[in-house]
Design a protein around this motif. Structure first.
Motif, mmCIF file in Angstrom:
data_model
loop_
_atom_site.group_PDB
_atom_site.id
_atom_site.type_symbol
_atom_site.label_atom_id
_atom_site.label_comp_id
_atom_site.label_asym_id
_atom_site.label_seq_id
_atom_site.Cartn_x
_atom_site.Cartn_y
_atom_site.Cartn_z
ATOM 1 N N MET A 1 0.750 -1.334 0.236
ATOM 2 C CA MET A 1 -0.259 0.072 -0.253
ATOM 3 C C MET A 1 1.168 1.396 -0.089
ATOM 4 S SD MET A 1 -2.637 1.078 2.967
ATOM 5 C CE MET A 1 -4.228 0.219 2.133
ATOM 6 N N GLU A 2 0.462 2.364 -0.749
ATOM 7 C CA GLU A 2 1.077 3.213 -0.722
ATOM 8 C C GLU A 2 1.276 4.115 0.465
ATOM 9 O OE1 GLU A 2 0.594 7.862 -2.386
ATOM 10 O OE2 GLU A 2 -0.365 6.009 -3.986
ATOM 11 N N TYR A 3 2.224 5.123 1.448
ATOM 12 C CA TYR A 3 2.600 5.208 2.054
ATOM 13 C C TYR A 3 1.252 6.375 2.113
ATOM 14 C CZ TYR A 3 4.526 8.769 5.781
ATOM 15 O OH TYR A 3 4.733 9.316 6.903
ATOM 16 N N THR A 4 1.123 7.225 1.434
ATOM 17 C CA THR A 4 0.102 8.075 2.557
ATOM 18 C C THR A 4 -0.529 7.554 2.612
ATOM 19 O OG1 THR A 4 1.037 9.860 1.122
ATOM 20 C CG2 THR A 4 -0.758 10.827 1.151
ATOM 21 N N ALA A 5 -1.520 6.805 1.350
ATOM 22 C CA ALA A 5 -2.816 5.562 1.810
ATOM 23 C C ALA A 5 -2.547 5.040 3.259
ATOM 24 C CB ALA A 5 -3.251 5.050 1.010
ATOM 25 N N LEU A 6 -1.571 4.434 3.246
ATOM 26 C CA LEU A 6 -1.384 3.963 4.518
ATOM 27 C C LEU A 6 -1.554 4.466 5.654
ATOM 28 C CD1 LEU A 6 -0.822 0.840 5.398
ATOM 29 C CD2 LEU A 6 1.497 1.667 5.698
ATOM 30 N N LYS A 7 -0.797 5.940 6.246
ATOM 31 C CA LYS A 7 -0.987 6.952 6.865
ATOM 32 C C LYS A 7 -2.446 7.429 7.372
ATOM 33 C CE LYS A 7 1.042 11.235 8.564
ATOM 34 N NZ LYS A 7 2.072 12.465 7.332
ATOM 35 N N HIS A 8 -2.674 7.364 6.191
ATOM 36 C CA HIS A 8 -4.237 8.566 6.188
ATOM 37 C C HIS A 8 -5.120 7.053 6.404
ATOM 38 C CE1 HIS A 8 -3.410 12.545 5.257
ATOM 39 N NE2 HIS A 8 -2.599 11.589 3.739
ATOM 40 N N SER A 9 -5.299 5.496 6.573
ATOM 41 C CA SER A 9 -5.579 5.389 6.862
ATOM 42 C C SER A 9 -5.304 4.834 8.534
ATOM 43 C CB SER A 9 -5.665 3.565 6.465
ATOM 44 O OG SER A 9 -5.914 3.825 4.518
ATOM 45 N N HIS A 10 -4.469 4.817 9.113
ATOM 46 C CA HIS A 10 -3.721 4.289 10.110
ATOM 47 C C HIS A 10 -4.544 5.535 10.859
ATOM 48 C CE1 HIS A 10 -0.979 3.449 13.411
ATOM 49 N NE2 HIS A 10 -0.958 4.396 13.814
ATOM 50 N N ALA A 11 -4.275 6.763 10.362
ATOM 51 C CA ALA A 11 -4.856 8.149 11.231
ATOM 52 C C ALA A 11 -6.300 8.230 11.679
ATOM 53 C CB ALA A 11 -4.730 8.847 10.562
ATOM 54 N N GLY A 12 -6.967 7.402 10.271
ATOM 55 C CA GLY A 12 -8.804 7.161 10.599
ATOM 56 C C GLY A 12 -8.814 6.186 10.973
ATOM 57 N N LEU A 13 -8.389 5.451 10.771
ATOM 58 C CA LEU A 13 -8.694 4.270 12.238
ATOM 59 C C LEU A 13 -8.429 4.226 13.899
ATOM 60 C CD1 LEU A 13 -8.038 1.336 9.630
ATOM 61 C CD2 LEU A 13 -10.087 1.341 10.897
ATOM 62 N N ALA A 14 -7.587 4.950 14.183
ATOM 63 C CA ALA A 14 -7.568 5.918 15.095
ATOM 64 C C ALA A 14 -8.432 6.563 15.686
ATOM 65 C CB ALA A 14 -5.643 6.822 15.503
ATOM 66 N N TYR A 15 -8.787 7.342 14.712
ATOM 67 C CA TYR A 15 -9.274 8.422 15.445
ATOM 68 C C TYR A 15 -11.117 8.015 15.346
ATOM 69 C CZ TYR A 15 -6.601 12.577 14.658
ATOM 70 O OH TYR A 15 -6.314 13.725 14.315
ATOM 71 N N LEU A 16 -10.845 6.943 14.782
ATOM 72 C CA LEU A 16 -11.992 6.199 14.454
ATOM 73 C C LEU A 16 -12.362 4.822 15.887
ATOM 74 C CD1 LEU A 16 -14.712 4.506 13.609
ATOM 75 C CD2 LEU A 16 -13.653 3.531 12.433
ATOM 76 N N SER A 17 -11.174 4.086 16.756
ATOM 77 C CA SER A 17 -10.879 3.855 17.956
ATOM 78 C C SER A 17 -11.042 4.311 19.071
ATOM 79 C CB SER A 17 -9.747 3.105 17.659
ATOM 80 O OG SER A 17 -9.380 2.494 18.474
ATOM 81 N N GLY A 18 -10.656 5.294 18.528
ATOM 82 C CA GLY A 18 -11.015 6.301 19.914
ATOM 83 C C GLY A 18 -12.495 7.478 20.540
ATOM 84 N N LEU A 19 -13.145 6.968 18.570
ATOM 85 C CA LEU A 19 -14.518 7.722 19.091
ATOM 86 C C LEU A 19 -15.585 6.857 19.080
ATOM 87 C CD1 LEU A 19 -16.364 9.692 18.485
ATOM 88 C CD2 LEU A 19 -16.359 9.174 16.030
#
Length: 124
Positions: A1-19
């Protein structure tokens, strides 16, 4: 997976997890019977597993690893604190554990954004 997509997916999942943790805590406080809801039991584990897999993939892609890069070590320690406090908060409905879990989550986000273990000091 491309770095930018991976980074944004990881960040999005982190926010989703916290929410989701935030929502689950309040749902369980209002209606303890929801603790037996299968979706609320399984979904956080699925999200967190994918989040962790993406974290490992990011570490490999950027060649930065816990124990060699302080900010990543800080994130791991913060994650362990978040998990511990989160378990107590969800199982016992403990307000102090909930607050500690949310502070741990905030610390993890700060360390990730600043790439610095002293993330809160950097922003002040």
């Amino acid at each position: 997976m491309e770095y930018t997509a991976l980074k944004h997916s990881h960040a999005g999942l982190a926010y989703l997890s916290g929410l989701l943790f935030f929502i689950r805590f309040f749902l369980f406080k209002v209606s303890p019977g929801l603790r037996s809801n299968k979706l609320l039991k399984i979904l956080p584990h699925v999200i967190d597993t994918i989040l962790l897999v993406f974290a490992v993939m990011l570490c490999l892609q950027i060649a930065q690893y816990p124990l060699t890069h302080l900010w990543l070590s800080a994130k791991v320690v913060g994650l362990l604190a978040y998990i511990g406090f989160g378990v107590v908060a969800i199982k016992r409905g403990s307000w102090p554990a909930f607050i500690a879990a949310m502070l741990s989550f905030g610390y993890i986000l700060g360390a990730a954004k600043a790439h610095n273990a002293l993330s809160w000091l950097v922003f002040f």
